[in-house]
Motif scaffolding. Structure first.
Motif, PDB file in Angstrom:
ATOM      1  N   VAL A 133       0.778  -1.009  -0.029  1.00 21.38           N
ATOM      2  CA  VAL A 133      -0.129   0.109  -0.022  1.00 21.38           C
ATOM      3  C   VAL A 133       0.972   1.393  -0.118  1.00 21.38           C
ATOM      4  CG1 VAL A 133      -1.695   1.277   1.277  1.00 21.38           C
ATOM      5  CG2 VAL A 133      -1.574  -1.393   1.224  1.00 21.38           C
ATOM      6  N   VAL A 134       2.001   1.334   0.658  1.00 19.92           N
ATOM      7  CA  VAL A 134       2.754   2.639   1.251  1.00 19.92           C
ATOM      8  C   VAL A 134       3.804   2.693  -0.001  1.00 19.92           C
ATOM      9  CG1 VAL A 134       2.189   2.374   3.326  1.00 19.92           C
ATOM     10  CG2 VAL A 134       4.169   1.432   2.644  1.00 19.92           C
ATOM     11  N   VAL A 135       4.202   1.586  -0.504  1.00 16.30           N
ATOM     12  CA  VAL A 135       5.452   1.888  -1.550  1.00 16.30           C
ATOM     13  C   VAL A 135       4.810   2.751  -2.533  1.00 16.30           C
ATOM     14  CG1 VAL A 135       6.684   0.598  -3.298  1.00 16.30           C
ATOM     15  CG2 VAL A 135       6.615  -0.403  -0.886  1.00 16.30           C
ATOM     16  N   GLY A 136       5.622   3.543  -3.172  1.00 16.27           N
ATOM     17  CA  GLY A 136       5.115   4.500  -4.285  1.00 16.27           C
ATOM     18  C   GLY A 136       4.790   5.817  -3.775  1.00 16.27           C
ATOM     19  N   ALA A 137       4.522   6.044  -2.728  1.00 22.63           N
ATOM     20  CA  ALA A 137       4.007   7.149  -1.956  1.00 22.63           C
ATOM     21  C   ALA A 137       5.182   7.992  -1.674  1.00 22.63           C
ATOM     22  CB  ALA A 137       3.018   7.110  -0.574  1.00 22.63           C
ATOM     23  N   GLU A 138       4.863   9.360  -1.838  1.00 30.12           N
ATOM     24  CA  GLU A 138       6.223  10.244  -1.359  1.00 30.12           C
ATOM     25  C   GLU A 138       6.073  10.509   0.038  1.00 30.12           C
ATOM     26  OE1 GLU A 138       5.731  13.149  -5.535  1.00 30.12           O
ATOM     27  OE2 GLU A 138       4.785  13.747  -3.667  1.00 30.12           O
ATOM     28  N   SER A 139       5.419  10.207   0.949  1.00 30.44           N
ATOM     29  CA  SER A 139       5.724  10.314   2.418  1.00 30.44           C
ATOM     30  C   SER A 139       4.766   9.451   3.306  1.00 30.44           C
ATOM     31  CB  SER A 139       5.666  11.456   3.030  1.00 30.44           C
ATOM     32  OG  SER A 139       4.177  12.211   2.613  1.00 30.44           O
ATOM     33  N   VAL A 140       4.867   8.892   4.227  1.00 38.11           N
ATOM     34  CA  VAL A 140       4.059   7.813   5.039  1.00 38.11           C
ATOM     35  C   VAL A 140       4.031   8.419   6.541  1.00 38.11           C
ATOM     36  CG1 VAL A 140       3.812   5.582   5.944  1.00 38.11           C
ATOM     37  CG2 VAL A 140       4.936   6.026   3.481  1.00 38.11           C
ATOM     38  N   PHE A 141       2.752   8.580   7.098  1.00 33.81           N
ATOM     39  CA  PHE A 141       2.527   8.971   8.314  1.00 33.81           C
ATOM     40  C   PHE A 141       1.873   7.619   8.874  1.00 33.81           C
ATOM     41  CE2 PHE A 141       3.721  12.992   7.151  1.00 33.81           C
ATOM     42  CZ  PHE A 141       3.785  13.806   7.974  1.00 33.81           C
ATOM     43  N   ILE A 142       2.395   7.242  10.189  1.00 32.99           N
ATOM     44  CA  ILE A 142       1.713   6.070  10.812  1.00 32.99           C
ATOM     45  C   ILE A 142       1.437   6.544  12.319  1.00 32.99           C
ATOM     46  CG2 ILE A 142       2.032   3.839  11.969  1.00 32.99           C
ATOM     47  CD1 ILE A 142       2.447   3.927   8.834  1.00 32.99           C
ATOM     48  N   VAL A 143       0.380   6.671  12.806  1.00 38.71           N
ATOM     49  CA  VAL A 143      -0.435   6.878  13.833  1.00 38.71           C
ATOM     50  C   VAL A 143      -0.880   5.674  14.594  1.00 38.71           C
ATOM     51  CG1 VAL A 143      -2.193   8.330  15.021  1.00 38.71           C
ATOM     52  CG2 VAL A 143      -1.107   9.212  13.085  1.00 38.71           C
ATOM     53  N   VAL A 144      -0.409   5.690  15.855  1.00 36.58           N
ATOM     54  CA  VAL A 144      -0.723   4.666  16.746  1.00 36.58           C
ATOM     55  C   VAL A 144      -1.297   5.162  18.132  1.00 36.58           C
ATOM     56  CG1 VAL A 144       0.206   2.447  18.152  1.00 36.58           C
ATOM     57  CG2 VAL A 144       0.932   2.893  15.905  1.00 36.58           C
ATOM     58  N   SER A 145      -2.555   4.836  18.527  1.00 36.44           N
ATOM     59  CA  SER A 145      -3.256   5.126  19.627  1.00 36.44           C
ATOM     60  C   SER A 145      -3.787   4.041  20.702  1.00 36.44           C
ATOM     61  CB  SER A 145      -4.277   6.346  19.387  1.00 36.44           C
ATOM     62  OG  SER A 145      -5.247   6.548  20.281  1.00 36.44           O
ATOM     63  N   SER A 146      -3.166   4.321  21.816  1.00 32.96           N
ATOM     64  CA  SER A 146      -3.877   2.925  22.505  1.00 32.96           C
ATOM     65  C   SER A 146      -3.075   3.267  24.000  1.00 32.96           C
ATOM     66  CB  SER A 146      -3.046   1.689  22.264  1.00 32.96           C
ATOM     67  OG  SER A 146      -3.528   0.733  22.887  1.00 32.96           O
ATOM     68  N   VAL A 172      12.260   7.925   1.475  1.00 33.42           N
ATOM     69  CA  VAL A 172      11.025   8.230   1.798  1.00 33.42           C
ATOM     70  C   VAL A 172      10.788   8.744   3.256  1.00 33.42           C
ATOM     71  CG1 VAL A 172       8.522   7.729   1.840  1.00 33.42           C
ATOM     72  CG2 VAL A 172      10.068   6.910  -0.136  1.00 33.42           C
ATOM     73  N   PRO A 173      10.297   9.785   3.407  1.00 32.14           N
ATOM     74  CA  PRO A 173       9.816  10.271   4.896  1.00 32.14           C
ATOM     75  C   PRO A 173       8.896   9.474   5.565  1.00 32.14           C
ATOM     76  CG  PRO A 173       9.002  11.959   3.448  1.00 32.14           C
ATOM     77  CD  PRO A 173       9.850  11.022   2.472  1.00 32.14           C
ATOM     78  N   LYS A 174       9.186   8.991   6.911  1.00 35.24           N
ATOM     79  CA  LYS A 174       8.353   8.158   7.477  1.00 35.24           C
ATOM     80  C   LYS A 174       8.165   8.838   8.646  1.00 35.24           C
ATOM     81  CE  LYS A 174      11.495   5.231   6.465  1.00 35.24           C
ATOM     82  NZ  LYS A 174      12.047   5.445   5.208  1.00 35.24           N
ATOM     83  N   VAL A 175       6.920   9.145   9.321  1.00 31.01           N
ATOM     84  CA  VAL A 175       6.706   9.922  10.302  1.00 31.01           C
ATOM     85  C   VAL A 175       5.789   8.800  11.252  1.00 31.01           C
ATOM     86  CG1 VAL A 175       5.739  12.024  11.490  1.00 31.01           C
ATOM     87  CG2 VAL A 175       7.025  11.977   9.267  1.00 31.01           C
ATOM     88  N   PHE A 176       6.314   8.747  12.477  1.00 29.95           N
ATOM     89  CA  PHE A 176       5.529   7.993  13.349  1.00 29.95           C
ATOM     90  C   PHE A 176       4.941   9.041  14.480  1.00 29.95           C
ATOM     91  CE2 PHE A 176       8.360   5.223  11.272  1.00 29.95           C
ATOM     92  CZ  PHE A 176       7.681   3.945  11.055  1.00 29.95           C
ATOM     93  N   ILE A 177       3.682   8.735  14.942  1.00 30.93           N
ATOM     94  CA  ILE A 177       3.073   9.436  15.876  1.00 30.93           C
ATOM     95  C   ILE A 177       2.451   8.534  16.858  1.00 30.93           C
ATOM     96  CG2 ILE A 177       1.388  11.225  16.266  1.00 30.93           C
ATOM     97  CD1 ILE A 177       1.515  12.452  13.514  1.00 30.93           C
ATOM     98  N   PHE A 178       2.958   8.459  17.915  1.00 31.68           N
ATOM     99  CA  PHE A 178       2.290   7.667  19.177  1.00 31.68           C
ATOM    100  C   PHE A 178       1.581   8.337  20.200  1.00 31.68           C
ATOM    101  CE2 PHE A 178       6.235   5.337  17.430  1.00 31.68           C
ATOM    102  CZ  PHE A 178       5.551   4.169  17.178  1.00 31.68           C
TER     103      PHE A 178
END
Length: 445
Positions: free
Chosen positions: A245-258, A299-305
């Motif tokens: 899904v994410v390959v080919g995107a110019e940036s990826v944001f992953i948000v995890v909430s728990s 590719v920039p990968k931004v993780f938000i926890f």
């Protein structure tokens, strides 16, 4: 249509609009006789925005007679929107089985493609919860239709759009920009854990976080994928499946909430999955490193926890530290790095041995944002959502058009302090050596 069915559509209106494919649903409802051929023409008007046409569709369905709700459930079920069926109908047989690692939507159209989304068990209470151990919300009394919020409302922040692309600054050529100009601007993946198997309390307010994040990143131009209440096994399977899904995107944001806990290794912490299984934040990040997902190198990968990192709730009524005290503490630190680290070449006997083949680092282009600092709690309002996601959405909406992402997170922490005082966010950079502008609403032809 019965009042309870009308209320179910109202309560899930935003999810219906955001998650479903317009053409698929119109076709299914036409085949079931909910709409005639003449009545579906407005939904096919390409001169109108896709989202507006979907909003009109779900406002019209309650007017289509007593059988329309059942036909809507059948259409949703036949097209794989099982989470929506569960949300709309508490008596659905689909409650007996959970979807296993749902795959990405393949329908054509806009970037409004969401996966396994369910804003489950919307419960409210007053006051502010600590994410670690919130007080269970009281039962919600039956709502009067006139007291229900307008289901067509959108979050109360406006996303300012960019009017031009940022360019590499020749005066600072050593700090270049990540490229974010295409139609595949980016992908946002949200993992939210709300309901747990008799281990944790229900996390009221997370539905508000999810709604705000979806709206924000849709307006910026991202494709949004959302997963809720996955087990540990399902979470790991989904992380592995995201490669397609994410390959080919110019940036990826992953948000995890728990719910979160201070980890045993110090440098990361654990999060709770819906079945009670624990997963470290490092495990999430590692699925996207250069070894496991080499196609995302560069590719920039931004993780938000959004989760607690311990149980510390310390706060100050007023600051008692002075400049002198700060200087004294700084004076106890090392005076500086060894000479070799300051630029002088190491002696020959300390040079690393030559390798038979080129090597590269495992971690790069990674930015990690935490809602709180190690050892401390993260706060959440049961109605408005978590403090951190509230201010993050406000800041990104107002300033993403003229600020790069690292600057945005600086403004988020400043706003967090201004608004709530007692919570401190943190950001780590792992080889994130370029500036990332999101250019909301702007794309090259």
């Amino acid at each position: 249509m019965q009042d309870e069915h009308r209320k179910a559509i109202q309560n899930n209106f935003i999810s219906l609009v955001e998650q479903t494919d317009l053409d698929v649903m119109v076709s299914s409802l036409y085949e079931k006789g909910v709409f005639s051929e003449r009545m579906i023409e407005p939904y096919k008007d390409m001169n109108k925005d896709t989202r507006d046409r979907k909003r009109q569709l779900y406002m019209d369905i309650p007017r289509r007679g007593p059988l329309a709700f059942g036909h809507l459930l059948d259409a949703l079920s036949e097209n794989g929107y099982w989470d929506l069926v569960r949300d709309l109908d508490p008596r659905s047989s689909l409650h007996a089985r959970r979807p296993r690692n749902p795959g990405p939507s393949t329908s054509a159209g806009s970037n409004e493609k969401f996966l396994s989304i369910s804003d489950e068990k919307k419960k409210t209470k007053t006051g502010t919860d600590i994410n670690k151990n919130p007080v269970p919300p009281p039962p919600r009394p039956p709502a009067d239709p006139k007291d229900l919020p307008d289901p067509t409302t959108i979050p109360d922040f406006h996303v300012v759009k960019s009017t031009k692309f940022f360019e590499d600054n020749d005066c600072e050529s050593e700090i270049q920009l990540y490229r974010t100009r295409g139609r595949r601007r980016g992908v946002l993946v949200v993992f939210s854990y709300v309901d747990f198997d008799n281990l944790e309390t229900y996390r009221s307010g997370v539905d508000a976080d999810c709604k705000n994040l979806k709206y924000l990143f849709n307006e910026i131009g991202f494709r949004v994928l959302s997963y809720q209440d996955l087990t540990k096994k399902e979470t790991l399977e989904t992380l592995r499946g995201l490669k397609e899904v994410v390959v080919g995107a110019e940036s990826v944001f992953i948000v995890v909430s728990s719910h979160g806990y201070e980890g045993p290794r110090g440098y990361d912490n654990d999060l709770r999955c819906s079945d009670g299984g624990l997963l470290s934040t490092r495990d999430v990040i590692d699925h996207f490193n250069n070894k496991n997902m080499p196609a995302l190198r560069g590719v920039p990968k931004v993780f938000i926890f959004q989760l607690c990192r311990g149980s510390n709730e310390d706060s100050l009524w007023s600051s008692t530290a002075t400049d002198g005290a700060r200087d004294a503490r700084d004076a106890g630190c090392a005076t500086g790095p060894p000479r070799a680290a300051r630029g002088a070449p190491p002696p020959p006997h300390m040079l690393p041995p030559l390798e038979p083949s080129p090597r590269d680092r495992v971690y790069s282009d990674i930015l990690i944002a935490h809602s709180t600092v190690p050892g401390s709690v993260a706060y959440r309002d049961a109605a408005a959502g978590s403090w951190y996601i509230q201010v993050l959405c406000e800041v990104f909406a107002a300033r993403a058009h003229d600020c790069h992402v690292e600057h945005l997170f600086t403004l988020v922490d400043k706003r967090l302090h201004d608004a709530f005082r007692v919570q401190t966010s943190s950001v780590d950079r792992w080889g994130f050596n370029r500036r990332l502008y999101l250019h909301p609403g702007l794309a090259e032809p």
